[in-house]
Design a protein around this motif. Structure first.
Motif, mmCIF file in Angstrom:
data_model
loop_
_atom_site.group_PDB
_atom_site.id
_atom_site.type_symbol
_atom_site.label_atom_id
_atom_site.label_comp_id
_atom_site.label_asym_id
_atom_site.label_seq_id
_atom_site.Cartn_x
_atom_site.Cartn_y
_atom_site.Cartn_z
ATOM 1 N N ARG A 39 0.848 -0.900 0.040
ATOM 2 C CA ARG A 39 0.076 0.089 -0.045
ATOM 3 C C ARG A 39 0.796 1.077 0.031
ATOM 4 N NH1 ARG A 39 -3.027 -2.652 4.251
ATOM 5 N NH2 ARG A 39 -2.262 -0.978 5.663
ATOM 6 N N ARG A 40 1.982 1.243 0.709
ATOM 7 C CA ARG A 40 2.797 2.497 0.844
ATOM 8 C C ARG A 40 3.418 2.860 -0.699
ATOM 9 N NH1 ARG A 40 4.066 0.734 6.336
ATOM 10 N NH2 ARG A 40 5.682 -0.345 5.553
ATOM 11 N N GLY A 41 3.824 1.578 -1.077
ATOM 12 C CA GLY A 41 4.557 1.693 -2.514
ATOM 13 C C GLY A 41 3.565 2.174 -3.577
ATOM 14 N N VAL A 42 2.404 1.745 -3.579
ATOM 15 C CA VAL A 42 1.421 1.985 -4.669
ATOM 16 C C VAL A 42 0.807 3.493 -4.214
ATOM 17 C CG1 VAL A 42 -1.055 1.745 -5.413
ATOM 18 C CG2 VAL A 42 0.698 -0.147 -4.938
ATOM 19 N N ARG A 43 0.829 3.726 -2.759
ATOM 20 C CA ARG A 43 0.472 5.509 -2.601
ATOM 21 C C ARG A 43 1.382 6.278 -3.256
ATOM 22 N NH1 ARG A 43 -1.884 8.831 1.241
ATOM 23 N NH2 ARG A 43 -3.424 7.246 2.139
ATOM 24 N N ALA A 44 2.693 5.972 -2.971
ATOM 25 C CA ALA A 44 3.834 6.761 -3.645
ATOM 26 C C ALA A 44 3.868 7.035 -4.975
ATOM 27 C CB ALA A 44 5.201 6.350 -3.164
ATOM 28 N N ILE A 45 3.487 5.759 -5.637
ATOM 29 C CA ILE A 45 3.302 6.166 -7.353
ATOM 30 C C ILE A 45 2.228 6.782 -7.449
ATOM 31 C CG2 ILE A 45 2.760 4.595 -9.236
ATOM 32 C CD1 ILE A 45 4.226 2.355 -8.053
ATOM 33 N N VAL A 46 0.966 6.524 -6.923
ATOM 34 C CA VAL A 46 -0.321 7.398 -7.335
ATOM 35 C C VAL A 46 -0.006 9.057 -6.869
ATOM 36 C CG1 VAL A 46 -2.629 7.816 -6.619
ATOM 37 C CG2 VAL A 46 -1.841 5.416 -6.957
ATOM 38 N N GLU A 47 0.347 9.133 -5.472
ATOM 39 C CA GLU A 47 0.582 10.553 -5.202
ATOM 40 C C GLU A 47 1.646 11.376 -5.928
ATOM 41 O OE1 GLU A 47 -0.180 10.607 -1.058
ATOM 42 O OE2 GLU A 47 -2.446 10.738 -1.375
ATOM 43 N N SER A 48 2.438 10.700 -6.616
ATOM 44 C CA SER A 48 3.659 11.272 -7.553
ATOM 45 C C SER A 48 2.813 12.139 -8.513
ATOM 46 C CB SER A 48 4.498 10.248 -8.081
ATOM 47 O OG SER A 48 3.887 9.524 -8.973
ATOM 48 N N GLN A 49 1.795 12.009 -8.967
ATOM 49 C CA GLN A 49 1.046 12.815 -9.678
ATOM 50 C C GLN A 49 0.099 13.834 -9.079
ATOM 51 O OE1 GLN A 49 1.575 11.619 -13.237
ATOM 52 N NE2 GLN A 49 3.006 10.578 -11.848
ATOM 53 N N ARG A 50 0.379 14.950 -9.642
ATOM 54 C CA ARG A 50 -0.479 16.212 -9.020
ATOM 55 C C ARG A 50 -1.822 16.223 -8.849
ATOM 56 N NH1 ARG A 50 2.349 21.768 -10.477
ATOM 57 N NH2 ARG A 50 0.974 22.401 -8.926
ATOM 58 N N ASP A 51 -2.519 15.558 -9.933
ATOM 59 C CA ASP A 51 -3.961 15.387 -10.284
ATOM 60 C C ASP A 51 -4.388 14.322 -9.759
ATOM 61 O OD1 ASP A 51 -2.860 13.729 -12.194
ATOM 62 O OD2 ASP A 51 -4.299 14.343 -13.644
ATOM 63 N N SER A 130 4.799 -6.762 -9.979
ATOM 64 C CA SER A 130 6.062 -6.671 -10.316
ATOM 65 C C SER A 130 6.201 -5.739 -11.318
ATOM 66 C CB SER A 130 6.582 -8.247 -10.767
ATOM 67 O OG SER A 130 5.959 -8.646 -11.913
ATOM 68 N N ASP A 131 5.049 -5.494 -12.156
ATOM 69 C CA ASP A 131 5.415 -4.354 -13.142
ATOM 70 C C ASP A 131 4.709 -2.819 -12.817
ATOM 71 O OD1 ASP A 131 6.371 -6.108 -14.857
ATOM 72 O OD2 ASP A 131 4.644 -6.787 -15.549
ATOM 73 N N ALA A 132 4.318 -2.845 -11.477
ATOM 74 C CA ALA A 132 3.541 -1.717 -11.002
ATOM 75 C C ALA A 132 4.452 -0.378 -11.270
ATOM 76 C CB ALA A 132 3.447 -1.616 -9.680
ATOM 77 N N ASP A 133 5.682 -0.729 -10.792
ATOM 78 C CA ASP A 133 6.714 0.652 -11.088
ATOM 79 C C ASP A 133 6.262 1.304 -12.444
ATOM 80 O OD1 ASP A 133 7.364 0.675 -8.334
ATOM 81 O OD2 ASP A 133 9.185 -0.235 -8.908
ATOM 82 N N GLU A 134 6.415 0.480 -13.532
ATOM 83 C CA GLU A 134 6.452 0.835 -14.958
ATOM 84 C C GLU A 134 5.137 1.055 -15.602
ATOM 85 O OE1 GLU A 134 8.524 -2.069 -16.979
ATOM 86 O OE2 GLU A 134 10.632 -1.506 -16.190
ATOM 87 N N GLU A 135 3.902 0.122 -15.130
ATOM 88 C CA GLU A 135 2.678 0.174 -15.802
ATOM 89 C C GLU A 135 1.528 0.870 -14.936
ATOM 90 O OE1 GLU A 135 1.982 -3.877 -16.575
ATOM 91 O OE2 GLU A 135 3.287 -3.682 -18.546
ATOM 92 N N LEU A 136 1.615 1.053 -13.442
ATOM 93 C CA LEU A 136 0.638 1.452 -12.828
ATOM 94 C C LEU A 136 -0.232 2.866 -13.227
ATOM 95 C CD1 LEU A 136 -1.319 0.702 -10.570
ATOM 96 C CD2 LEU A 136 0.172 1.843 -9.000
ATOM 97 N N LEU A 137 0.860 3.819 -13.718
ATOM 98 C CA LEU A 137 0.365 5.171 -13.885
ATOM 99 C C LEU A 137 -0.346 4.957 -15.444
ATOM 100 C CD1 LEU A 137 2.789 7.570 -12.814
ATOM 101 C CD2 LEU A 137 0.726 7.121 -11.804
#
Length: 242
Positions: A39-51, A130-137
């Motif tokens: 959850r922490r990792g996914v939160r960081a990816i999501v909230e790296s986006q300003r919108d 395993s692909d979340a860093d590259e594909e989640l956004l």
């Protein structure tokens, strides 16, 4: 674990009010996963986006369903394997409860059959953790446009099946495979029979607004541009007689 979730919701809600006043409405995401590290990792990816913002976190399916009903997020990110209520059951329940909320499944498992089942339960996407860093956004961007997204090597095959409605395929019992949920198929059948939104709502025991949400989601999900396409699809998969 419950206190962590409650704190997360409070923090996200406060952040939402301040950020929304500055930038307008944010795209709201609910995280449901039984691993805090994920959850922490996914939160960081999501909230790296300003919108975008994470409006809440849940550690199991039951808590996730309750929070989805309370928070009305734009998107629920769901772990596939959780105790008690798994990601498939949660996906179906969220789509039934809130047709306007999209679901994106995160999984450790690379399986085309699982991806098909995810689609049948009402999710619009499937991403390997395993692909979340590259594909989640990229996946979330597809969800915002109500377009399907499948991870890596699954993408081409699953998207093709989705576009074609998998009308030519059948399951083990010989029934047509459809990317629509059971409730969505019920709605399509009744609409294709000529019933109004109000009549369909009465038959299924839900509000007219819920049927309108289902109808709009079905049109987006299947890529239909007219009601006649929906009727042709219903005939093609034998929901109604020609």
């Amino acid at each position: 674990m419950e206190s962590e979730s409650a704190a997360t919701v409070g923090s996200a809600t406060h952040s939402s009010s301040s950020e929304t006043s500055k930038r307008g409405r944010l795209y709201r995401v609910l995280l449901v996963d039984d691993h805090p590290v994920v959850r922490r990792g996914v939160r960081a990816i999501v909230e790296s986006q300003r919108d975008m913002e994470v409006c809440g976190e849940a550690s199991d399916g039951h808590e996730g369903l309750e929070m989805a009903g309370e928070l009305k997020p734009d998107l629920v990110l769901v772990d596939l394997t959780m105790g008690e209520m798994n990601g498939l059951d949660l996906t179906a329940a969220v789509r039934e409860q809130s047709p306007e909320t999209e679901v994106l499944v995160l999984s450790m498992h690379f399986s085309e059959e699982l991806a098909r089942e995810v689609l049948r339960c009402g999710a619009l996407g499937y991403v390997l953790k395993s692909d979340a860093d590259e594909e989640l956004l990229a996946a979330i961007d597809h969800m915002r446009r109500r377009q399907p997204f499948f991870t890596g090597r699954l993408a081409l095959a699953m998207t093709q099946n989705f576009v074609e409605g998998t009308a030519s395929g059948t399951d083990a019992n010989g029934k047509p495979i459809s990317p629509l949920t059971e409730r969505e198929l019920q709605v399509v059948k009744l609409l294709a029979e000529g019933r109004s939104n109000k009549e369909v709502a009465g038959t299924l025991g839900v509000s007219t607004r819920t049927i309108e949400s289902h109808r709009n989601h079905i049109m987006h999900k299947m890529g239909f541009t007219s009601f006649s396409e929906l009727i042709r699809y219903a005939i093609r998969i034998n929901l109604v007689e020609a």
